[in-house]
Design a protein around this motif. Structure first.
Motif, short mmCIF file in Angstrom:
data_model
loop_
_atom_site.label_atom_id
_atom_site.label_comp_id
_atom_site.label_asym_id
_atom_site.label_seq_id
_atom_site.Cartn_x
_atom_site.Cartn_y
_atom_site.Cartn_z
N LEU A 1 0.82 -1.21 0.00
CA LEU A 1 0.00 0.00 0.00
C LEU A 1 0.85 1.27 0.00
N VAL A 2 2.08 1.17 0.51
CA VAL A 2 2.99 2.32 0.44
C VAL A 2 3.29 2.62 -1.03
N GLN A 3 3.66 1.59 -1.77
CA GLN A 3 3.92 1.78 -3.21
C GLN A 3 2.66 2.26 -3.93
N ALA A 4 1.51 1.72 -3.55
CA ALA A 4 0.26 2.12 -4.20
C ALA A 4 -0.01 3.60 -4.00
N LEU A 5 0.24 4.10 -2.80
CA LEU A 5 0.01 5.52 -2.55
C LEU A 5 1.00 6.38 -3.32
N VAL A 6 2.25 5.96 -3.40
CA VAL A 6 3.23 6.72 -4.18
C VAL A 6 2.83 6.71 -5.65
N ALA A 7 2.37 5.56 -6.15
CA ALA A 7 1.91 5.48 -7.53
C ALA A 7 0.72 6.41 -7.77
N ALA A 8 -0.19 6.49 -6.82
CA ALA A 8 -1.35 7.38 -6.96
C ALA A 8 -0.91 8.84 -6.98
N VAL A 9 0.04 9.19 -6.13
CA VAL A 9 0.56 10.57 -6.13
C VAL A 9 1.17 10.88 -7.49
N LEU A 10 2.03 9.99 -7.97
CA LEU A 10 2.66 10.21 -9.28
C LEU A 10 1.64 10.10 -10.41
N GLY A 11 0.55 9.41 -10.16
CA GLY A 11 -0.50 9.27 -11.16
C GLY A 11 -1.39 10.50 -11.26
N GLY A 12 -1.11 11.51 -10.47
CA GLY A 12 -1.85 12.76 -10.58
C GLY A 12 -2.42 13.29 -9.29
N LEU A 13 -2.33 12.54 -8.20
CA LEU A 13 -2.87 13.03 -6.93
C LEU A 13 -2.14 14.30 -6.50
N ASP A 14 -0.85 14.40 -6.84
CA ASP A 14 -0.09 15.60 -6.49
C ASP A 14 -0.63 16.83 -7.21
N GLU A 15 -1.38 16.63 -8.30
CA GLU A 15 -2.00 17.73 -9.04
C GLU A 15 -3.50 17.78 -8.82
N ILE B 1 -7.11 1.73 -2.30
CA ILE B 1 -6.04 1.68 -1.30
C ILE B 1 -6.64 1.80 0.09
N ASP B 2 -7.59 2.69 0.25
CA ASP B 2 -8.29 2.89 1.52
C ASP B 2 -8.99 1.59 1.93
N ASP B 3 -9.73 0.99 1.00
CA ASP B 3 -10.45 -0.25 1.29
C ASP B 3 -9.48 -1.38 1.60
N ALA B 4 -8.41 -1.48 0.82
CA ALA B 4 -7.40 -2.53 1.06
C ALA B 4 -6.80 -2.37 2.46
N GLY B 5 -6.51 -1.14 2.83
CA GLY B 5 -5.96 -0.89 4.17
C GLY B 5 -6.91 -1.34 5.26
N ARG B 6 -8.18 -1.05 5.08
CA ARG B 6 -9.18 -1.48 6.07
C ARG B 6 -9.26 -3.00 6.14
N ARG B 7 -9.26 -3.65 4.99
CA ARG B 7 -9.32 -5.11 4.96
C ARG B 7 -8.11 -5.74 5.66
N LEU B 8 -6.97 -5.07 5.59
CA LEU B 8 -5.74 -5.59 6.17
C LEU B 8 -5.48 -5.07 7.59
N GLY B 9 -6.41 -4.26 8.12
CA GLY B 9 -6.26 -3.76 9.48
C GLY B 9 -5.18 -2.70 9.64
N VAL B 10 -4.90 -1.96 8.57
CA VAL B 10 -3.87 -0.92 8.59
C VAL B 10 -4.43 0.36 9.20
N ASP B 11 -3.64 1.02 10.01
CA ASP B 11 -4.01 2.34 10.52
C ASP B 11 -3.74 3.34 9.39
N LEU B 12 -4.81 3.77 8.74
CA LEU B 12 -4.66 4.60 7.54
C LEU B 12 -3.98 5.95 7.81
N PRO B 13 -4.32 6.68 8.86
CA PRO B 13 -3.60 7.94 9.09
C PRO B 13 -2.08 7.74 9.24
N THR B 14 -1.68 6.67 9.90
CA THR B 14 -0.25 6.40 10.05
C THR B 14 0.37 6.06 8.69
N LEU B 15 -0.30 5.21 7.92
CA LEU B 15 0.19 4.86 6.59
C LEU B 15 0.35 6.10 5.73
#
Length: 169
Positions: A80-94, A106-120
């Motif tokens: 999910l770290v790579q996914a977020l970087v890919a999303a930023v480079l995919g245009g989220l930065d703009e 990514i949000d849903d995947a994080g929830r399914r995996l029990g990830v603390d999204l704000p920390t991620l």
């Protein structure tokens, strides 16, 4: 081994990449690209973003979607770290609308995996720097119902290889 250049205006070798089987050899090429950019921190992210063509951004958005599926499929929240970087480079930065779409996965995947999204998201913010940081944090302020795969036109499903997010127009 082939390398990914986000600035190439025609990304022909990635035609059909989004719906391709997981895994696909092109996943590895993009994984290697993201690992390299992430190692360079905010300056490398800014450089990659500045050089990216729209076709390169589309490939990165598709990869973010695929990474979210791979994370759930393999139970690997590190993807999910790579996914977020890919999303930023995919245009989220703009603040591109299209880059918001994989964010729901990514949000849903994080929830399914029990990830603390704000920390991620905070961890990734240190990698991508400004302006990606701003839009990552803005995502977390969206209403819960606007952060779902369904809100962005996707469904959680299975294919022959396992779990997969699918576009459901």
């Amino acid at each position: 081994m082939a390398q990914f250049d986000p600035g190439v205006p025609q990304q022909r070798s990635f035609n059909g990449f989004g719906p391709a089987s997981i895994p696909d050899p092109r996943d590895r090429v993009l994984d290697d690209f993201l690992t390299s950019v992430m190692a360079g921190g905010p300056d490398a992210v800014a450089s990659a973003s500045a050089s990216a063509s729209e076709a390169g951004r589309r490939v990165l958005r598709a990869h973010a979607e695929r990474l979210a599926s791979r994370a759930v499929r393999g139970g690997d929240p590190a993807l999910l770290v790579q996914a977020l970087v890919a999303a930023v480079l995919g245009g989220l930065d703009e603040n591109a609308w299209e880059a918001m779409m994989p964010m729901a996965l990514i949000d849903d995947a994080g929830r399914r995996l029990g990830v603390d999204l704000p920390t991620l998201f905070d961890d990734v913010a240190h990698i991508v720097g400004h302006p990606g940081t701003v839009n990552l944090m803005v995502w977390l302020t969206r209403a819960p119902e606007d952060r779902t795969p369904g809100a962005m036109g996707f469904v959680a499903a299975n294919d022959q290889e396992g779990f997969r997010y699918r576009w459901a127009p």
